[in-house]
Structures are given as C-alpha cells and as structure tokens.
Design an enzyme around this catalytic site. Structure first.
Site, PDB file in Angstrom:
ATOM      1  N   TYR A 155       0.844  -1.199   0.000  1.00 51.11           N
ATOM      2  CA  TYR A 155       0.000   0.000   0.000  1.00 51.11           C
ATOM      3  C   TYR A 155       0.883   1.254   0.000  1.00 51.11           C
ATOM      4  CZ  TYR A 155      -3.411   3.522   1.423  1.00 51.11           C
ATOM      5  OH  TYR A 155      -4.201   4.657   1.480  1.00 51.11           O
TER       6      TYR A 155
HETATM    7  N1  LIG Z   1      -9.016   5.709   5.009  1.00 47.66           N
HETATM    8  C1  LIG Z   1      -7.788   6.128   5.220  1.00 47.66           C
HETATM    9  O1  LIG Z   1      -7.272   6.047   6.339  1.00 47.66           O
HETATM   10  C2  LIG Z   1      -6.993   6.732   4.091  1.00 47.66           C
HETATM   11  C3  LIG Z   1      -5.812   7.430   4.409  1.00 47.66           C
HETATM   12  C4  LIG Z   1      -5.065   7.971   3.369  1.00 47.66           C
HETATM   13  C5  LIG Z   1      -5.484   7.852   2.072  1.00 47.66           C
HETATM   14  N2  LIG Z   1      -6.635   7.160   1.795  1.00 47.66           N
HETATM   15  C6  LIG Z   1      -7.033   7.024   0.405  1.00 47.66           C
HETATM   16  O2  LIG Z   1      -8.264   7.667   0.204  1.00 47.66           O
HETATM   17  C7  LIG Z   1      -8.957   7.048  -0.883  1.00 47.66           C
HETATM   18  C8  LIG Z   1     -10.380   6.728  -0.463  1.00 47.66           C
HETATM   19  O3  LIG Z   1     -10.350   5.802   0.600  1.00 47.66           O
HETATM   20  P1  LIG Z   1     -11.499   5.725   1.726  1.00 47.66           P
HETATM   21  O4  LIG Z   1     -10.836   5.955   3.024  1.00 47.66           O
HETATM   22  O5  LIG Z   1     -12.656   6.546   1.341  1.00 47.66           O
HETATM   23  O6  LIG Z   1     -11.812   4.162   1.675  1.00 47.66           O
HETATM   24  P2  LIG Z   1     -13.052   3.394   1.053  1.00 47.66           P
HETATM   25  O7  LIG Z   1     -14.305   3.814   1.730  1.00 47.66           O
HETATM   26  O8  LIG Z   1     -12.680   1.953   1.097  1.00 47.66           O
HETATM   27  O9  LIG Z   1     -13.093   3.927  -0.434  1.00 47.66           O
HETATM   28  C9  LIG Z   1     -12.318   3.386  -1.457  1.00 47.66           C
HETATM   29  C10 LIG Z   1     -13.139   3.473  -2.710  1.00 47.66           C
HETATM   30  O10 LIG Z   1     -12.365   2.979  -3.800  1.00 47.66           O
HETATM   31  C11 LIG Z   1     -13.186   2.112  -4.544  1.00 47.66           C
HETATM   32  N3  LIG Z   1     -12.424   1.149  -5.328  1.00 47.66           N
HETATM   33  C12 LIG Z   1     -11.637   0.150  -4.906  1.00 47.66           C
HETATM   34  N4  LIG Z   1     -11.151  -0.524  -5.955  1.00 47.66           N
HETATM   35  C13 LIG Z   1     -11.655   0.060  -7.065  1.00 47.66           C
HETATM   36  C14 LIG Z   1     -11.533  -0.180  -8.451  1.00 47.66           C
HETATM   37  N5  LIG Z   1     -10.800  -1.194  -8.934  1.00 47.66           N
HETATM   38  N6  LIG Z   1     -12.184   0.630  -9.324  1.00 47.66           N
HETATM   39  C15 LIG Z   1     -12.948   1.642  -8.871  1.00 47.66           C
HETATM   40  N7  LIG Z   1     -13.131   1.912  -7.563  1.00 47.66           N
HETATM   41  C16 LIG Z   1     -12.480   1.125  -6.672  1.00 47.66           C
HETATM   42  C17 LIG Z   1     -14.053   1.411  -3.497  1.00 47.66           C
HETATM   43  O11 LIG Z   1     -15.162   0.832  -4.138  1.00 47.66           O
HETATM   44  P3  LIG Z   1     -15.883  -0.468  -3.536  1.00 47.66           P
HETATM   45  O12 LIG Z   1     -16.844   0.063  -2.523  1.00 47.66           O
HETATM   46  O13 LIG Z   1     -16.516  -1.070  -4.740  1.00 47.66           O
HETATM   47  O14 LIG Z   1     -14.817  -1.328  -2.950  1.00 47.66           O
HETATM   48  C18 LIG Z   1     -14.407   2.603  -2.617  1.00 47.66           C
HETATM   49  O15 LIG Z   1     -15.485   3.318  -3.119  1.00 47.66           O
HETATM   50  C19 LIG Z   1      -8.130   5.815  -1.248  1.00 47.66           C
HETATM   51  O16 LIG Z   1      -7.319   6.105  -2.352  1.00 47.66           O
HETATM   52  C20 LIG Z   1      -7.271   5.595  -0.022  1.00 47.66           C
HETATM   53  O17 LIG Z   1      -6.081   4.902  -0.326  1.00 47.66           O
HETATM   54  C21 LIG Z   1      -7.406   6.617   2.771  1.00 47.66           C
END
Ligand SMILES: NC(=O)c1ccc[n+]([C@@H]2O[C@H](COP(=O)([O-])OP(=O)(O)OC[C@H]3O[C@@H](n4cnc5c(N)ncnc54)[C@H](OP(=O)(O)O)[C@@H]3O)[C@@H](O)[C@H]2O)c1
Length: 272
Positions: A155
């Site tokens: 990651y």
């Molecule tokens: N949460 C944290 O602590 C954190 C911290 C730093 C950065 N981020 C980044 O922020 C972004 C959003 O994360 P989040 O925290 O909102 O988590 P999340 O709720 O799990 O959201 C991730 C989203 O990405 C979608 N996704 C996964 N694989 C995909 C694919 N192949 N094609 C299209 N969509 C896809 C998921 O869809 P599904 O529902 O279909 O799986 C979900 O809607 C990510 O890039 C993550 O790495 C998160």
C-alpha cells in the site's frame, strides 16, 4: 467555494468513503458530479442522494483496474454530458498483514488500482483537463507516501508511486507552459472510513474524520495547492526524515506507533 459551479467533476471510487463525501459536498457547492464506482448500484445511490438535495450528478460504472474500458467510458461521458474539468483519482485498496502471508495477487492488485489505475484515468482524461478553461487533477495519495509502513508495504509503495507521478506531472505541466491545469496531491493519515479498520492510530496523528479531510481537500482545490497534508503534523515527516540520522528516525517511528499501526489492521469486510 462557488467556483465549483462551472465544473464537471469525475471522481473514481465515489460510491463510498471520502469519494462519496467529496461528490456530495462538491455537488453542494454547485459542481456537476460524475459519480463512478465499480458497482453501478452504489454510484446510483449517491446520485439519488445528491439529486434529492437539489444537486447535479450522474452515475457511471468504472473499475479503474480495467484500463481497457476507459476510452469507451470517456466517449460515453463526452456524448452524454461533455468533457470534464476536474478529475479526482480517489479509488484505492489496501491489504494489510505480514508481507509473505498476504497473497501476491493482493499486493499486485494494490498497484493495479492505486497506482496504475490512477495513471490510466489521468491519461484518459488529461486532454479534457488541458482543454478546460480551468482544469484540475486531484490525486489521493496518503501520508504513508512519506514513510515506510510495516504490514502495509505494498500500500505504502503504491502511494509513493502516486506522489512521484503526481509531482512529476505537476512540474511537467509547468515546464510545458500549461498554466490552466493545477495538480493537487492529497496525503492524509488514517481516516475513519473503515478502509483501515483495526489500525492503532500513531501518537500525534489521531484518526481523522472524513468530514475534516474532505473540507481540507476542497479548500486545497479552491486554492490550487500542490499538496494537501492532514493532519498538519504529518508535514514535518519529510523534514525530520531528512535531518535525523536513520537509526533515530526508525526509533522515533517505532516509539510513536507509526511502525506498528498496521499490525492490527482488519479493513472492511466484503459486504461493507
Ligand atoms: N481511510 C484512510 O485512512 C486513508 C488514508 C489515506 C489515504 N486514503 C485514500 O483515500 C482514498 C479513499 O479511501 P477511503 O478511506 O474513502 O476508503 P473506502 O471507503 O474503502 O473507499 C475506497 C473506494 O475505492 C473504490 N475502489 C476500490 N477498488 C476500485 C476499483 N478497482 N475501481 C474503482 N473503484 C475502486 C471502493 O469501491 P468499492 O466500494 O466497490 O470497494 C471505494 O469506493 C483511497 O485512495 C485511499 O487509499 C485513505
């Protein structure tokens, strides 16, 4: 933030998490939002909520790990709506655990979505952004792009790649004299969306609320900032890493809980 009313914004992975919240808030600020998700039902649900609140939104299915589908999707969006002016590369996945215990396919899938998918979407929509009077590319990376993340190595590596790509492209556009396109790289620490369920947030960096992060991202876009880093404390990481002897930095990362934060990662269950 009324300036969003002239924008058509495409957000990847906006059926859940901060993607969904960004879609709702941007629509609240007048943007026309192109909600994309792997599951069209999830995208439609978000669109319905936005429309019920009086906003403009459209649902499309997009799996960013399938770059072969992108041109067709872009052409369909052009035909039905027109070109976009803001692209938010938000889709992301994580698989935590001891490196060799996590199946290789999961490590590779992490790159396929977080790094390659992001690059493919950017490549597909770059012309839209360049032709827009004010284009903007927003890449969601992570604070783990500045550090080593034990139990989350693929990651972190995928997000290091995002920062390298995003920063290089921002400088390239400037070199090419393309001043109407801004690039913002977003690097938040842990956010309470469920993606990192089970982690132990490090000292000085408590679990962030999705609301705070999204407000910060929208502010960063409005101001055309190159980086949005949350919490602000995370900005000192690069400096500290640069000046402290390696052993001291490693010890600091361990003592503040950065190096062990992912040890207890559980993540989302399949149906969450
Ligand atoms: N949460 C944290 O602590 C954190 C911290 C730093 C950065 N981020 C980044 O922020 C972004 C959003 O994360 P989040 O925290 O909102 O988590 P999340 O709720 O799990 O959201 C991730 C989203 O990405 C979608 N996704 C996964 N694989 C995909 C694919 N192949 N094609 C299209 N969509 C896809 C998921 O869809 P599904 O529902 O279909 O799986 C979900 O809607 C990510 O890039 C993550 O790495 C998160």
């Amino acid at each position: 933030m009324a300036q969003f009313s002239n924008h058509r914004v495409l957000i990847t992975g906006s059926g859940a998490g901060i993607g969904r919240l960004m879609a709702e808030k941007l629509a609240g600020h007048g943007a026309e939002v192109v909600v994309t998700a792997r599951r069209i039902a999830a995208a439609r649900e978000v669109v319905e909520r936005i429309r019920n609140a009086g906003g403009r939104a459209h649902a499309y299915s997009l799996d960013v790990s399938k770059p072969g589908t992108l041109t067709k999707l872009r052409d369909q969006i052009h035909q039905e709506l027109g070109p976009i002016s803001i692209l938010i590369n938000n889709a992301g996945v994580v698989f935590g655990g001891e490196f060799e215990q996590v199946p290789l396919e999961k490590h590779l899938a992490t790159f396929k979505v977080n790094s390659e998918g992001l690059m493919a979407c950017t490549h597909t929509f770059m012309d839209d952004l360049i032709r827009a009077p004010r284009g903007h590319l927003v890449n969601i990376a992570s604070a783990s792009a500045f550090i080593g993340l034990p139990y989350g190595s693929s990651y972190a590596a995928s997000k290091w790649a995002v920062v390298g790509f995003s920063e290089s492209l921002r400088l390239e556009l400037a070199e090419r004299g393309i001043r109407n396109v801004k690039v913002t790289t977003v690097c938040p620490s842990y956010i309470a969306t469920g993606m990192f369920k089970g982690v132990k947030a490090p000292m000085f960096s408590p679990m962030l609320t999705p609301d705070r992060v999204v407000e910060s991202i929208l502010r960063g876009i409005s101001r055309g900032e190159a980086f949005v880093i949350e919490p602000p404390m995370a900005r000192s990481v690069e400096l500290l890493k640069g000046v402290l002897p390696r052993k001291l930095w490693d010890e600091l990362a361990r003592r503040t809980g950065v190096s062990t934060s992912m040890y207890s990662w559980k993540g989302k269950k399949k149906d969450e």
